[in-house]
Design a protein around this motif. Structure first.
Motif, PDB file in Angstrom:
ATOM      1  N   ARG A   1       0.791  -1.234   0.000  1.00  0.00           N
ATOM      2  CA  ARG A   1       0.000   0.000   0.000  1.00  0.00           C
ATOM      3  C   ARG A   1       0.818   1.275   0.000  1.00  0.00           C
ATOM      4  NH1 ARG A   1      -2.685   0.514   4.608  1.00  0.00           N
ATOM      5  NH2 ARG A   1      -1.739  -1.166   5.771  1.00  0.00           N
ATOM      6  N   ALA A   2       2.114   1.195  -0.247  1.00  0.00           N
ATOM      7  CA  ALA A   2       2.953   2.399  -0.226  1.00  0.00           C
ATOM      8  C   ALA A   2       2.606   3.288  -1.416  1.00  0.00           C
ATOM      9  CB  ALA A   2       4.420   2.013  -0.249  1.00  0.00           C
ATOM     10  N   PRO A   3       2.652   4.574  -1.247  1.00  0.00           N
ATOM     11  CA  PRO A   3       2.966   5.271  -0.012  1.00  0.00           C
ATOM     12  C   PRO A   3       1.777   5.252   0.951  1.00  0.00           C
ATOM     13  CG  PRO A   3       2.494   6.867  -1.716  1.00  0.00           C
ATOM     14  CD  PRO A   3       2.434   5.506  -2.368  1.00  0.00           C
ATOM     15  N   LEU A   4       2.097   5.111   2.224  1.00  0.00           N
ATOM     16  CA  LEU A   4       1.059   5.052   3.251  1.00  0.00           C
ATOM     17  C   LEU A   4       0.542   6.459   3.554  1.00  0.00           C
ATOM     18  CD1 LEU A   4       2.703   2.586   5.794  1.00  0.00           C
ATOM     19  CD2 LEU A   4       0.986   2.079   4.052  1.00  0.00           C
ATOM     20  N   PRO A   5      -0.728   6.547   3.930  1.00  0.00           N
ATOM     21  CA  PRO A   5      -1.260   7.840   4.353  1.00  0.00           C
ATOM     22  C   PRO A   5      -0.531   8.326   5.612  1.00  0.00           C
ATOM     23  CG  PRO A   5      -3.036   6.241   4.026  1.00  0.00           C
ATOM     24  CD  PRO A   5      -1.742   5.500   3.950  1.00  0.00           C
ATOM     25  N   LEU A   6      -0.410   9.622   5.741  1.00  0.00           N
ATOM     26  CA  LEU A   6       0.306  10.207   6.873  1.00  0.00           C
ATOM     27  C   LEU A   6      -0.234   9.710   8.209  1.00  0.00           C
ATOM     28  CD1 LEU A   6       2.437  12.106   7.986  1.00  0.00           C
ATOM     29  CD2 LEU A   6       0.752  13.962   7.817  1.00  0.00           C
ATOM     30  N   VAL A   7      -1.540   9.561   8.341  1.00  0.00           N
ATOM     31  CA  VAL A   7      -2.112   9.115   9.610  1.00  0.00           C
ATOM     32  C   VAL A   7      -1.617   7.710   9.973  1.00  0.00           C
ATOM     33  CG1 VAL A   7      -4.264   8.179   8.670  1.00  0.00           C
ATOM     34  CG2 VAL A   7      -4.208   9.046  11.003  1.00  0.00           C
ATOM     35  N   GLU A   8      -1.467   6.813   8.995  1.00  0.00           N
ATOM     36  CA  GLU A   8      -0.939   5.477   9.271  1.00  0.00           C
ATOM     37  C   GLU A   8       0.532   5.527   9.656  1.00  0.00           C
ATOM     38  OE1 GLU A   8      -1.767   1.874   6.998  1.00  0.00           O
ATOM     39  OE2 GLU A   8      -3.337   3.025   5.981  1.00  0.00           O
ATOM     40  N   ILE A   9       1.283   6.344   8.966  1.00  0.00           N
ATOM     41  CA  ILE A   9       2.712   6.497   9.289  1.00  0.00           C
ATOM     42  C   ILE A   9       2.859   6.963  10.731  1.00  0.00           C
ATOM     43  CG2 ILE A   9       4.798   7.837   8.798  1.00  0.00           C
ATOM     44  CD1 ILE A   9       3.792   7.901   5.842  1.00  0.00           C
ATOM     45  N   LEU A  10       2.050   7.932  11.120  1.00  0.00           N
ATOM     46  CA  LEU A  10       2.127   8.456  12.485  1.00  0.00           C
ATOM     47  C   LEU A  10       1.693   7.411  13.508  1.00  0.00           C
ATOM     48  CD1 LEU A  10       0.844  12.087  11.886  1.00  0.00           C
ATOM     49  CD2 LEU A  10       3.207  11.308  12.213  1.00  0.00           C
ATOM     50  N   GLN A  11       0.697   6.573  13.166  1.00  0.00           N
ATOM     51  CA  GLN A  11       0.272   5.504  14.076  1.00  0.00           C
ATOM     52  C   GLN A  11       1.392   4.491  14.273  1.00  0.00           C
ATOM     53  OE1 GLN A  11      -3.264   4.204  12.031  1.00  0.00           O
ATOM     54  NE2 GLN A  11      -4.611   5.300  13.432  1.00  0.00           N
ATOM     55  N   PHE A  12       2.013   4.064  13.181  1.00  0.00           N
ATOM     56  CA  PHE A  12       3.129   3.122  13.285  1.00  0.00           C
ATOM     57  C   PHE A  12       4.266   3.741  14.098  1.00  0.00           C
ATOM     58  CE2 PHE A  12       1.595   0.629   9.502  1.00  0.00           C
ATOM     59  CZ  PHE A  12       1.648  -0.614  10.096  1.00  0.00           C
ATOM     60  N   ALA A  13       4.652   4.964  13.769  1.00  0.00           N
ATOM     61  CA  ALA A  13       5.786   5.606  14.450  1.00  0.00           C
ATOM     62  C   ALA A  13       5.518   5.784  15.940  1.00  0.00           C
ATOM     63  CB  ALA A  13       6.083   6.958  13.796  1.00  0.00           C
ATOM     64  N   GLY A  14       4.316   6.221  16.283  1.00  0.00           N
ATOM     65  CA  GLY A  14       3.975   6.406  17.696  1.00  0.00           C
ATOM     66  C   GLY A  14       3.958   5.097  18.458  1.00  0.00           C
ATOM     67  N   GLY A  15       3.394   4.068  17.846  1.00  0.00           N
ATOM     68  CA  GLY A  15       3.353   2.755  18.498  1.00  0.00           C
ATOM     69  C   GLY A  15       4.743   2.173  18.697  1.00  0.00           C
ATOM     70  N   ILE A  16       5.592   2.296  17.687  1.00  0.00           N
ATOM     71  CA  ILE A  16       6.963   1.803  17.806  1.00  0.00           C
ATOM     72  C   ILE A  16       7.693   2.562  18.908  1.00  0.00           C
ATOM     73  CG2 ILE A  16       9.194   1.672  16.628  1.00  0.00           C
ATOM     74  CD1 ILE A  16       7.519   1.278  13.990  1.00  0.00           C
ATOM     75  N   ALA A  17       7.540   3.868  18.937  1.00  0.00           N
ATOM     76  CA  ALA A  17       8.207   4.683  19.957  1.00  0.00           C
ATOM     77  C   ALA A  17       7.754   4.294  21.362  1.00  0.00           C
ATOM     78  CB  ALA A  17       7.939   6.162  19.704  1.00  0.00           C
ATOM     79  N   ARG A  18       6.445   4.053  21.551  1.00  0.00           N
ATOM     80  CA  ARG A  18       5.945   3.656  22.875  1.00  0.00           C
ATOM     81  C   ARG A  18       6.506   2.290  23.284  1.00  0.00           C
ATOM     82  NH1 ARG A  18       1.596   6.251  20.723  1.00  0.00           N
ATOM     83  NH2 ARG A  18       0.637   4.338  19.928  1.00  0.00           N
ATOM     84  N   CYS A  19       6.532   1.346  22.349  1.00  0.00           N
ATOM     85  CA  CYS A  19       7.086   0.020  22.659  1.00  0.00           C
ATOM     86  C   CYS A  19       8.555   0.111  23.042  1.00  0.00           C
ATOM     87  CB  CYS A  19       6.931  -0.911  21.459  1.00  0.00           C
ATOM     88  SG  CYS A  19       5.253  -1.476  21.164  1.00  0.00           S
TER      89      CYS A  19
END
Length: 80
Positions: A21-39
């Motif tokens: 699905r690339a390029p991913l929508p910005l909202v998905e990118i931010l969800q992935f990045a935030g989740g990875i950062a929290r983990c």
């Protein structure tokens, strides 16, 4: 975070999303990045390191919007 060998409902990996699905929508990118950062923050707070983080080990449950990172054997962080 998902300990290695644990089975959990996984609907998509970051690698799958990028491949299909690339390029991913910005909202998905931010969800992935935030989740990875929290983990990673929880992992580092426990004095552990993750030395093999890659898109294939980042899981996203579309139903729950939950980001999980599959971990291998923990590595202790040096006191340096």
């Amino acid at each position: 975070m998902i300990p290695e060998g644990t089975t959990a409902e996984r609907t998509d990996t970051l690698a799958d999303a990028l491949a299909t699905r690339a390029p991913l929508p910005l909202v998905e990118i931010l969800q992935f990045a935030g989740g990875i950062a929290r983990c990673l923050a929880r992992l580092h707070a426990a004095g552990q390191l993750h030395l093999d983080l890659c898109p294939a080990k980042v899981f996203w449950s579309r139903a729950g919007g939950q980001i999980e990172v599959q971990l291998g054997p923990p590595q202790e962080r040096d006191a340096d």
